[in-house]
Scaffold this motif. Structure first.
Motif, PDB file in Angstrom:
ATOM      1  N   SER A 134      20.804  38.316  25.938  1.00 50.32           N
ATOM      2  CA  SER A 134      21.700  39.210  26.678  1.00 50.32           C
ATOM      3  C   SER A 134      22.457  38.524  27.801  1.00 50.32           C
ATOM      4  N   SER A 135      21.887  37.469  28.405  1.00 55.62           N
ATOM      5  CA  SER A 135      22.576  36.802  29.518  1.00 55.62           C
ATOM      6  C   SER A 135      22.473  35.293  29.369  1.00 55.62           C
ATOM      7  N   VAL A 136      23.614  34.680  29.060  1.00 59.95           N
ATOM      8  CA  VAL A 136      23.693  33.239  28.822  1.00 59.95           C
ATOM      9  C   VAL A 136      24.822  32.673  29.677  1.00 59.95           C
ATOM     10  N   MET A 137      24.560  31.538  30.317  1.00 63.51           N
ATOM     11  CA  MET A 137      25.599  30.838  31.064  1.00 63.51           C
ATOM     12  C   MET A 137      25.753  29.429  30.504  1.00 63.51           C
ATOM     13  N   LEU A 138      27.006  29.043  30.218  1.00 68.98           N
ATOM     14  CA  LEU A 138      27.337  27.689  29.770  1.00 68.98           C
ATOM     15  C   LEU A 138      28.093  26.999  30.897  1.00 68.98           C
ATOM     16  N   VAL A 139      27.595  25.862  31.349  1.00 66.10           N
ATOM     17  CA  VAL A 139      28.278  25.113  32.402  1.00 66.10           C
ATOM     18  C   VAL A 139      28.647  23.735  31.877  1.00 66.10           C
ATOM     19  N   ASP A 140      29.810  23.260  32.287  1.00 65.79           N
ATOM     20  CA  ASP A 140      30.278  21.942  31.871  1.00 65.79           C
ATOM     21  C   ASP A 140      31.070  21.321  33.005  1.00 65.79           C
ATOM     22  N   LYS A 141      30.916  20.024  33.180  1.00 60.62           N
ATOM     23  CA  LYS A 141      31.559  19.332  34.293  1.00 60.62           C
ATOM     24  C   LYS A 141      33.042  19.089  34.080  1.00 60.62           C
ATOM     25  N   LYS A 142      33.524  19.214  32.851  1.00 63.50           N
ATOM     26  CA  LYS A 142      34.943  18.974  32.607  1.00 63.50           C
ATOM     27  C   LYS A 142      35.799  20.034  33.307  1.00 63.50           C
ATOM     28  N   LYS A 143      37.010  19.630  33.669  1.00 63.21           N
ATOM     29  CA  LYS A 143      37.892  20.497  34.444  1.00 63.21           C
ATOM     30  C   LYS A 143      38.741  21.409  33.577  1.00 63.21           C
ATOM     31  N   ILE A 144      38.891  21.031  32.295  1.00 67.78           N
ATOM     32  CA  ILE A 144      39.762  21.806  31.426  1.00 67.78           C
ATOM     33  C   ILE A 144      38.993  22.232  30.185  1.00 67.78           C
ATOM     34  N   ASN A 145      39.560  23.133  29.474  1.00 65.43           N
ATOM     35  CA  ASN A 145      38.934  23.700  28.287  1.00 65.43           C
ATOM     36  C   ASN A 145      39.661  23.182  27.037  1.00 65.43           C
ATOM     37  N   TYR A 146      39.427  21.929  26.494  1.00 62.49           N
ATOM     38  CA  TYR A 146      38.211  21.164  26.661  1.00 62.49           C
ATOM     39  C   TYR A 146      38.578  19.717  26.388  1.00 62.49           C
ATOM     40  N   GLY A 147      38.337  18.804  27.284  1.00 67.21           N
ATOM     41  CA  GLY A 147      38.662  17.410  27.084  1.00 67.21           C
ATOM     42  C   GLY A 147      38.501  16.660  28.383  1.00 67.21           C
ATOM     43  N   PRO A 148      38.636  15.324  28.381  1.00 65.10           N
ATOM     44  CA  PRO A 148      38.830  14.470  27.203  1.00 65.10           C
ATOM     45  C   PRO A 148      37.516  14.237  26.465  1.00 65.10           C
ATOM     46  N   VAL A 149      37.586  13.682  25.277  1.00 63.73           N
ATOM     47  CA  VAL A 149      36.388  13.460  24.483  1.00 63.73           C
ATOM     48  C   VAL A 149      36.242  11.981  24.142  1.00 63.73           C
ATOM     49  N   VAL A 150      35.007  11.517  24.092  1.00 61.98           N
ATOM     50  CA  VAL A 150      34.714  10.147  23.676  1.00 61.98           C
ATOM     51  C   VAL A 150      34.244  10.232  22.224  1.00 61.98           C
ATOM     52  N   CYS A 151      35.174  10.042  21.299  1.00 65.56           N
ATOM     53  CA  CYS A 151      34.825  10.312  19.904  1.00 65.56           C
ATOM     54  C   CYS A 151      35.943   9.822  18.995  1.00 65.56           C
ATOM     55  N   GLY A 152      35.574   9.404  17.783  1.00 65.90           N
ATOM     56  CA  GLY A 152      36.571   9.058  16.784  1.00 65.90           C
ATOM     57  C   GLY A 152      37.200  10.273  16.141  1.00 65.90           C
ATOM     58  N   GLU A 153      36.567  11.451  16.326  1.00 67.93           N
ATOM     59  CA  GLU A 153      37.062  12.743  15.844  1.00 67.93           C
ATOM     60  C   GLU A 153      37.156  12.820  14.319  1.00 67.93           C
ATOM     61  N   MET A 154      36.356  12.019  13.622  1.00 68.94           N
ATOM     62  CA  MET A 154      36.318  12.095  12.160  1.00 68.94           C
ATOM     63  C   MET A 154      35.068  12.833  11.720  1.00 68.94           C
ATOM     64  N   MET A 155      35.261  13.841  10.868  1.00 67.64           N
ATOM     65  CA  MET A 155      34.155  14.639  10.354  1.00 67.64           C
ATOM     66  C   MET A 155      34.203  14.624   8.825  1.00 67.64           C
ATOM     67  N   PRO A 156      33.204  14.020   8.168  1.00 64.69           N
ATOM     68  CA  PRO A 156      33.190  14.006   6.704  1.00 64.69           C
ATOM     69  C   PRO A 156      33.204  15.419   6.127  1.00 64.69           C
ATOM     70  N   LYS A 157      33.889  15.575   5.018  1.00 61.49           N
ATOM     71  CA  LYS A 157      33.918  16.858   4.340  1.00 61.49           C
ATOM     72  C   LYS A 157      32.616  17.063   3.575  1.00 61.49           C
TER      73      LYS A 157
END
Length: 401
Positions: free
Chosen positions: A27-50
């Motif tokens: 019933s009550s969940v909080m998500l916190v993240d240090k990033k300033k924007i929704n959502y980036g930057p990311v450290v990743c190749g951004e490739m996802m196998p099908k």
């Protein structure tokens, strides 16, 4: 200031934390993240196998959960390119050996947009989302926990019954679980940057195996289909932290070798576990997810879907009164341990230019390509491990490694 009281505090809004927040039934969940924007930057190749690429390699229950995460996360709006093949290059003493291409259907995604969409779904389900927020520590407090949060409004506290550490490695929640740090050989330091200048096929990803350029790992170019590519490399944490090898310097050498020009000012950098699940990922209301739990596949560095699976498993465990640790070990644990055994067999070759050179000299290139393909796909084929042991022994006989 009066503390905020909730049931679950999710620290970190990456693939694991965002997916947990969108799936959990509390019933009550909080998500916190240090990033300033929704959502980036990311450290990743951004490739996802099908799914079609993975179905013959992953255990059934894990494959089913990855198909679910793909169904929930992959939308047309977040796909920037479709990869058809993967080209494998080996560089030894300045000589490049092109092993050719393998079938490798995969997506290149806008990971930030993908995570943003998942977080929006969580917010629509009533999850309280706080960006520009850093959890600096948590202590046990009564029947739950008290966590200090610093955001744009200053310092305040959150009292919560449960804590989910999905904030990368090492997580601020690790101390609460008593989980030890990973061995440096079971970590990698990964770089990431966007660049122009790649003249190859836009539908072909490229990996470069070169012990001088990426000791214990590999370098990569993943085209985005618009003239830019995601580029980076991974080196073993042992080499970075104990041997003093600078991954950023290697990253720039890699760009220079391919005449690539970065479009981002900074090289993004992070440490990720590349071994197996952590020793203690659950302890009396505290849970570690994603990189914090060690869910990255050690032979290829893939971690988006397995991180999401950890979020899905915690949501199911909380709903069904199950042990998260038991469920994680059942679905992910044995698979990651098997993959780690293969990675450990390959380590002497990935760390030594001489050993890699001997591999190329004594093995047919098609066989070497098959071995690397199986490793990139995280194969748990026992014949591959047997062959790798024999190959390592043969290389040792031909010369020291």
């Amino acid at each position: 200031m009066i503390p905020i009281n909730i049931e679950l505090l999710v620290i970190g809004g990456g693939p694991a934390g965002s997916f947990l927040s969108s799936e959990v039934n509390l019933s009550s969940v909080m998500l916190v993240d240090k990033k300033k924007i929704n959502y980036g930057p990311v450290v990743c190749g951004e490739m996802m196998p099908k799914a079609e690429l993975l179905v013959d390699y992953l255990p059934g229950e894990l494959m089913g959960m990855i198909e679910y995460t793909l169904h929930k996360s992959i939308k047309r709006s977040i796909i920037v390119n479709h990869i058809k093949t993967l080209r494998i290059l080996i560089r030894v003493k300045g000589t490049v050996v092109d092993l050719g291409s393998i079938n490798f259907p995969a997506y290149i995604v806008n990971k930030g947009l993908m995570i943003s969409s998942i977080i929006d779904d969580a917010a629509n389900r009533g999850v309280r989302v706080n960006f520009s927020s850093t959890v600096t520590g948590c202590i046990r407090h009564g029947d739950g926990f008290k966590c200090k949060v610093i955001d744009n409004n200053g310092e305040h506290y959150v009292e919560t019954q449960l804590v989910a550490g999905a904030d990368g490695y090492p997580s601020v929640a690790m101390e609460l679980t008593g989980s030890p740090r990973f061995n440096p050989m079971d970590t990698a330091v990964a770089t990431s940057q966007r660049a122009t200048g790649w003249g190859g096929d836009e539908e072909e990803a490229v990996v470069v195996v070169d012990p001088n350029l990426a000791p214990g790992g590999y370098a990569w170019v993943f085209p985005r289909g618009d003239g830019t590519s995601n580029v980076g490399l991974g080196i073993r944490g042992y080499d970075a932290w104990l041997r003093g090898i600078n991954p950023v310097k290697l990253h720039y050498e890699f760009l220079k070798s391919l005449n690539l020009k970065p479009t981002q000012r900074s090289v993004l950098l992070k440490t990720i576990p590349v071994g197996e699940l952590g020793k203690r990922i659950e302890a009396n209301g505290v849970y570690l997810l994603g990189d914090a739990a060690g869910t990255v596949v050690s032979t290829n560095g893939a971690g988006i879907n397995t991180a999401m699976v950890s979020g899905l498993l915690l949501a199911k465990a909380l709903k069904g009164g199950l042990s998260y640790g038991v469920e994680m070990n059942k679905v992910l644990g044995s698979f990651l341990r098997d993959v780690k055994r293969l990675r450990e067999l390959a380590d002497p070759i990935l760390e030594s230019e001489d050993a890699l050179g001997r591999l190329i000299s004594i093995m047919p290139r098609e066989t070497v390509k098959w071995i690397i393909k199986e490793a990139m796909l995280a194969s748990v084929n026992p014949m591959l491990r047997i062959g790798a042991r024999l190959l390592t022994g043969l290389i040792k006989v031909r010369g020291r490694i």
